[in-house]
Write a protein that holds these residues in place. Structure first.
Motif, mmCIF file in Angstrom:
data_model
loop_
_atom_site.group_PDB
_atom_site.id
_atom_site.type_symbol
_atom_site.label_atom_id
_atom_site.label_comp_id
_atom_site.label_asym_id
_atom_site.label_seq_id
_atom_site.Cartn_x
_atom_site.Cartn_y
_atom_site.Cartn_z
ATOM 1 N N HIS A 181 0.829 -1.199 0.000
ATOM 2 C CA HIS A 181 0.000 0.000 0.000
ATOM 3 C C HIS A 181 0.868 1.255 0.000
ATOM 4 O O HIS A 181 1.537 1.553 0.981
ATOM 5 C CB HIS A 181 -0.905 -0.031 1.233
ATOM 6 C CG HIS A 181 -1.904 1.066 1.310
ATOM 7 N ND1 HIS A 181 -1.936 1.971 2.348
ATOM 8 C CD2 HIS A 181 -2.944 1.389 0.490
ATOM 9 C CE1 HIS A 181 -2.943 2.801 2.178
ATOM 10 N NE2 HIS A 181 -3.569 2.469 1.054
ATOM 11 N N ARG A 182 0.909 1.947 -1.124
ATOM 12 C CA ARG A 182 1.749 3.138 -1.306
ATOM 13 C C ARG A 182 3.225 2.805 -1.130
ATOM 14 O O ARG A 182 4.021 3.639 -0.715
ATOM 15 C CB ARG A 182 1.311 4.265 -0.368
ATOM 16 C CG ARG A 182 -0.172 4.593 -0.456
ATOM 17 C CD ARG A 182 -0.594 5.688 0.505
ATOM 18 N NE ARG A 182 -2.044 5.665 0.684
ATOM 19 C CZ ARG A 182 -2.709 6.427 1.548
ATOM 20 N NH1 ARG A 182 -2.040 7.283 2.310
ATOM 21 N NH2 ARG A 182 -4.020 6.340 1.651
ATOM 22 N N GLY A 183 3.572 1.559 -1.433
ATOM 23 C CA GLY A 183 4.945 1.101 -1.258
ATOM 24 C C GLY A 183 5.186 0.641 0.166
ATOM 25 O O GLY A 183 4.260 0.244 0.872
ATOM 26 N N LEU A 184 6.430 0.694 0.589
ATOM 27 C CA LEU A 184 6.794 0.416 1.975
ATOM 28 C C LEU A 184 7.388 1.705 2.517
ATOM 29 O O LEU A 184 8.530 2.068 2.227
ATOM 30 C CB LEU A 184 7.809 -0.728 2.060
ATOM 31 C CG LEU A 184 8.300 -1.090 3.463
ATOM 32 C CD1 LEU A 184 7.139 -1.466 4.389
ATOM 33 C CD2 LEU A 184 9.305 -2.242 3.398
ATOM 34 N N ALA A 185 6.586 2.423 3.298
ATOM 35 C CA ALA A 185 6.942 3.776 3.717
ATOM 36 C C ALA A 185 7.473 3.836 5.143
ATOM 37 O O ALA A 185 7.357 4.856 5.816
ATOM 38 C CB ALA A 185 5.743 4.695 3.555
ATOM 39 N N VAL A 186 8.072 2.740 5.607
ATOM 40 C CA VAL A 186 8.657 2.736 6.951
ATOM 41 C C VAL A 186 9.849 3.681 7.011
ATOM 42 O O VAL A 186 10.030 4.418 7.988
ATOM 43 C CB VAL A 186 9.073 1.306 7.353
ATOM 44 C CG1 VAL A 186 9.811 1.321 8.681
ATOM 45 C CG2 VAL A 186 7.844 0.401 7.430
ATOM 46 N N ALA A 187 10.675 3.681 5.971
ATOM 47 C CA ALA A 187 11.857 4.539 5.927
ATOM 48 C C ALA A 187 11.917 5.283 4.596
ATOM 49 O O ALA A 187 12.992 5.491 4.034
ATOM 50 C CB ALA A 187 13.120 3.718 6.138
ATOM 51 N N ALA A 188 10.747 5.680 4.112
ATOM 52 C CA ALA A 188 10.660 6.386 2.834
ATOM 53 C C ALA A 188 9.308 7.083 2.769
ATOM 54 O O ALA A 188 8.353 6.644 3.415
ATOM 55 C CB ALA A 188 10.807 5.412 1.670
ATOM 56 N N PRO A 189 9.187 8.154 2.002
ATOM 57 C CA PRO A 189 7.877 8.797 1.845
ATOM 58 C C PRO A 189 6.919 7.881 1.094
ATOM 59 O O PRO A 189 7.326 7.172 0.170
ATOM 60 C CB PRO A 189 8.200 10.051 1.017
ATOM 61 C CG PRO A 189 9.679 10.245 1.121
ATOM 62 C CD PRO A 189 10.254 8.872 1.288
ATOM 63 N N GLU A 190 5.653 7.902 1.475
ATOM 64 C CA GLU A 190 4.667 7.080 0.781
ATOM 65 C C GLU A 190 4.567 7.478 -0.692
ATOM 66 O O GLU A 190 4.784 8.638 -1.066
ATOM 67 C CB GLU A 190 3.296 7.228 1.439
ATOM 68 C CG GLU A 190 2.665 8.603 1.285
ATOM 69 C CD GLU A 190 1.252 8.677 1.835
ATOM 70 O OE1 GLU A 190 0.392 9.264 1.145
ATOM 71 O OE2 GLU A 190 1.001 8.157 2.933
#
Length: 249
Positions: free
Chosen positions: A15-24
């Protein structure tokens, strides 16, 4: 024929990539998702003032970049000056499709203005067979299908409501007709206090010939519960959790 749903489910949709350590919805988030083992990427599309399809959930960049820049009234070249963090900017749909040719993309058309630019980007990237288009708006979904008759689509809000009504009434033939133009139903587990995803509803939707994808599921315990109900896809912010969980089953 679309190749979007080839291979056995269950599927993990990042969902919107993997935004744990990156902007969605950034290229970095999508690369991180694929590095975590996700092959399905979920994203959203708006159109710039000059008709370029870009990946963003909201109509403005206020939430993700702290600026009230409105995508629909901003030129593509000017969006490039907005820093989302980690050196990332709002990506174009076409460049994302070309940059990650092994990914399958679940694309939510967020505005009427986004339909034609999104279709153009998909065609230019030769990505029709690895894309699913979706929208809450049935008008948008139908317009996209008219422009790309071979593309996979999932049920709009109107189709979902009619399908659930037919399913609860036990009208199997009607349910199949309502869903005849889509390959998947993508829904939350519950809405307005009503359980939408149950063993019975999943079985009925399968019998009607569509997959069931549930959003947005981030806890491992709930992922297991939904997989036990027979769902075909988990739309999740934590594909790094979902991918190994699914693989272990």
């Amino acid at each position: 024929m679309t190749q979007y749903l080839t291979g056995r489910p269950p599927r993990v949709l990042a969902h919107r990539g993997l935004a744990v350590a990156a902007p969605e919805n950034s290229m970095l988030a999508f690369v991180h998702a694929m590095d975590a083992g996700a092959t399905y990427l979920e994203t959203d599309v708006h159109a710039t003032a000059d008709g370029v399809a870009v990946l963003a959930h909201d109509a403005t960049l206020d939430r993700v970049a702290g600026t009230d820049v409105a995508i629909g009234t901003t030129l593509r070249k000017d969006l490039l000056g907005v820093d989302l963090g980690h050196g990332e900017t709002v990506p174009e749909l076409r460049e994302a499709l070309l940059a990650l040719p092994d990914a399958r993309w679940n694309i939510d058309l967020k505005s009427d203005a986004a339909v034609v630019p999104a279709v153009r980007a998909i065609v230019e990237a030769r990505a029709v067979d690895r894309v699913l288009l979706t929208s809450f708006s049935e008008r948008r979904r139908r317009r996209a299908r008219a422009l790309l008759p071979e593309v996979a689509t999932s049920a709009s809000q109107g189709i979902v409501l009619r399908a659930l009504a037919a399913q609860r009434a036990g009208l199997r033939a009607l349910l199949a007709r309502v869903l005849s133009d889509v390959v998947a139903v993508q829904v939350p587990r519950r809405a307005a206090g009503v359980e939408l995803v149950t063993a019975r509803s999943v079985a009925a939707l399968h019998a009607a010939g569509v997959e069931v994808h549930v959003w947005t599921v981030n806890e491992a315990a709930e992922m297991r519960e939904l997989l036990d109900l027979g769902v075909d896809g988990l739309v999740t912010d934590r594909c790094d959790v979902a991918v190994p969980l699914v693989a272990a089953r």
